[in-house]
Design a protein around this motif. Structure first.
Motif, PDB file in Angstrom:
ATOM      1  N   PHE A  59       0.830  -1.198   0.000  1.00 37.88           N
ATOM      2  CA  PHE A  59       0.000   0.000   0.000  1.00 37.88           C
ATOM      3  C   PHE A  59       0.867   1.251   0.000  1.00 37.88           C
ATOM      4  CE2 PHE A  59      -2.520  -3.288   2.097  1.00 37.88           C
ATOM      5  CZ  PHE A  59      -3.683  -3.254   1.334  1.00 37.88           C
ATOM      6  N   THR A  60       0.283   2.351  -0.503  1.00 39.02           N
ATOM      7  CA  THR A  60       0.968   3.642  -0.448  1.00 39.02           C
ATOM      8  C   THR A  60       0.854   4.198   0.969  1.00 39.02           C
ATOM      9  OG1 THR A  60      -1.008   4.924  -0.992  1.00 39.02           O
ATOM     10  CG2 THR A  60       0.327   4.114  -2.855  1.00 39.02           C
ATOM     11  N   LYS A  61       1.640   5.205   1.259  1.00 41.02           N
ATOM     12  CA  LYS A  61       1.574   5.855   2.572  1.00 41.02           C
ATOM     13  C   LYS A  61       0.183   6.463   2.800  1.00 41.02           C
ATOM     14  CE  LYS A  61       5.853   5.438   4.201  1.00 41.02           C
ATOM     15  NZ  LYS A  61       6.181   4.855   5.485  1.00 41.02           N
ATOM     16  N   GLU A  62      -0.408   7.024   1.762  1.00 52.18           N
ATOM     17  CA  GLU A  62      -1.736   7.614   1.884  1.00 52.18           C
ATOM     18  C   GLU A  62      -2.779   6.537   2.202  1.00 52.18           C
ATOM     19  OE1 GLU A  62       0.424   8.291  -0.635  1.00 52.18           O
ATOM     20  OE2 GLU A  62       0.941  10.322   0.010  1.00 52.18           O
ATOM     21  N   GLU A  63      -2.674   5.389   1.549  1.00 48.75           N
ATOM     22  CA  GLU A  63      -3.605   4.291   1.829  1.00 48.75           C
ATOM     23  C   GLU A  63      -3.446   3.788   3.257  1.00 48.75           C
ATOM     24  OE1 GLU A  63      -4.160   2.190  -2.534  1.00 48.75           O
ATOM     25  OE2 GLU A  63      -2.294   1.835  -1.450  1.00 48.75           O
ATOM     26  N   ILE A  64      -2.214   3.744   3.746  1.00 46.22           N
ATOM     27  CA  ILE A  64      -1.956   3.297   5.117  1.00 46.22           C
ATOM     28  C   ILE A  64      -2.571   4.264   6.126  1.00 46.22           C
ATOM     29  CG2 ILE A  64      -0.116   2.994   6.840  1.00 46.22           C
ATOM     30  CD1 ILE A  64       1.549   1.711   4.517  1.00 46.22           C
ATOM     31  N   ILE A  65      -2.418   5.562   5.881  1.00 50.48           N
ATOM     32  CA  ILE A  65      -3.014   6.561   6.777  1.00 50.48           C
ATOM     33  C   ILE A  65      -4.533   6.411   6.785  1.00 50.48           C
ATOM     34  CG2 ILE A  65      -3.493   9.036   7.031  1.00 50.48           C
ATOM     35  CD1 ILE A  65      -0.564   9.538   6.300  1.00 50.48           C
ATOM     36  N   ALA A  66      -5.142   6.293   5.611  1.00 54.17           N
ATOM     37  CA  ALA A  66      -6.602   6.151   5.538  1.00 54.17           C
ATOM     38  C   ALA A  66      -7.054   4.875   6.246  1.00 54.17           C
ATOM     39  CB  ALA A  66      -7.058   6.150   4.080  1.00 54.17           C
ATOM     40  N   MET A  67      -6.359   3.762   6.017  1.00 45.73           N
ATOM     41  CA  MET A  67      -6.733   2.513   6.691  1.00 45.73           C
ATOM     42  C   MET A  67      -6.598   2.651   8.199  1.00 45.73           C
ATOM     43  SD  MET A  67      -5.467  -0.707   4.375  1.00 45.73           S
ATOM     44  CE  MET A  67      -3.797  -0.157   4.091  1.00 45.73           C
ATOM     45  N   TYR A  68      -5.514   3.278   8.642  1.00 48.13           N
ATOM     46  CA  TYR A  68      -5.312   3.459  10.088  1.00 48.13           C
ATOM     47  C   TYR A  68      -6.454   4.271  10.689  1.00 48.13           C
ATOM     48  CZ  TYR A  68      -3.669   5.089  14.547  1.00 48.13           C
ATOM     49  OH  TYR A  68      -3.603   5.393  15.887  1.00 48.13           O
TER      50      TYR A  68
END
Length: 186
Positions: free
Chosen positions: A158-167
């Motif tokens: 995942f991208t960093k943006e996807e990780i932030i959104a998932m978190y």
């Protein structure tokens, strides 16, 4: 005789972590518990049904100030590491463990916290059933090792943006709210 217990522990640790760690296919198909919404024929919301009241939102719908605050408070080097922040781990080792300073903060990255939210704290994937009464410290070592492996795999998939959104979609907030959208509404 002397090397036996440490080698046995390492082998058991690796086996448990390997068996209990999600595959790349599972990582790519992450699904959170979200509320079901029932609408009438004229598009009026009749009700929401849920175990955890959660509505997921994409990265673009999250206010930049929320993202900046998350990174500033939880993982200042978020964009510089690939799942594990070795500088924070060194600080935790030195200050928290050697100096017994519990106010120095933790060493978990946002990605590790996401791994914990998704897998290690999930009752369906808990290590408790597998490890029984092993003890707090060995369980913690196994849990952290599992979080590190999952974090590295999350960063690969995942991208960093996807990780932030998932978190932010998996985080538990005050008032027993789940996910950033429901927390903001609450």
């Amino acid at each position: 005789l002397i090397a036996g217990p440490p080698i046995t522990f390492i082998v058991v640790l690796l086996m448990v972590v390997w068996i209990a760690t999600p595959s790349n296919r599972e990582l790519r198909n992450i699904q959170n518990q979200v509320a079901s919404e029932v609408y009438s024929a004229d598009s009026v919301l009749l009700g929401r049904y849920y175990t955890q009241d959660r509505t997921e939102v994409g990265y673009d719908y999250i206010a930049p100030v929320v993202i900046d605050a998350l990174i500033a408070t939880e993982d200042i080097r978020f964009y510089e590491h690939r799942g594990i922040d070795f500088i924070s781990l060194g600080r935790v080792l030195f200050k928290s463990i050697l100096q017994q300073d519990e106010s120095s903060g933790g060493g978990s990255t946002i990605t590790q916290q996401l791994a914990k939210n998704l897998y290690t704290m999930n009752p369906d994937r808990s290590l408790d059933g597998w490890l029984g009464n092993l003890g707090k410290i060995p369980k913690r070592v196994i849990q952290k090792t599992k979080e590190w492996i999952i974090s590295i795999n999350l960063e690969r998939n995942f991208t960093k943006e996807e990780i932030i959104a998932m978190y932010l979609n998996t985080a538990t907030f005050s008032s027993n709210t789940f996910g950033i959208k429901v927390a903001a509404e609450t």
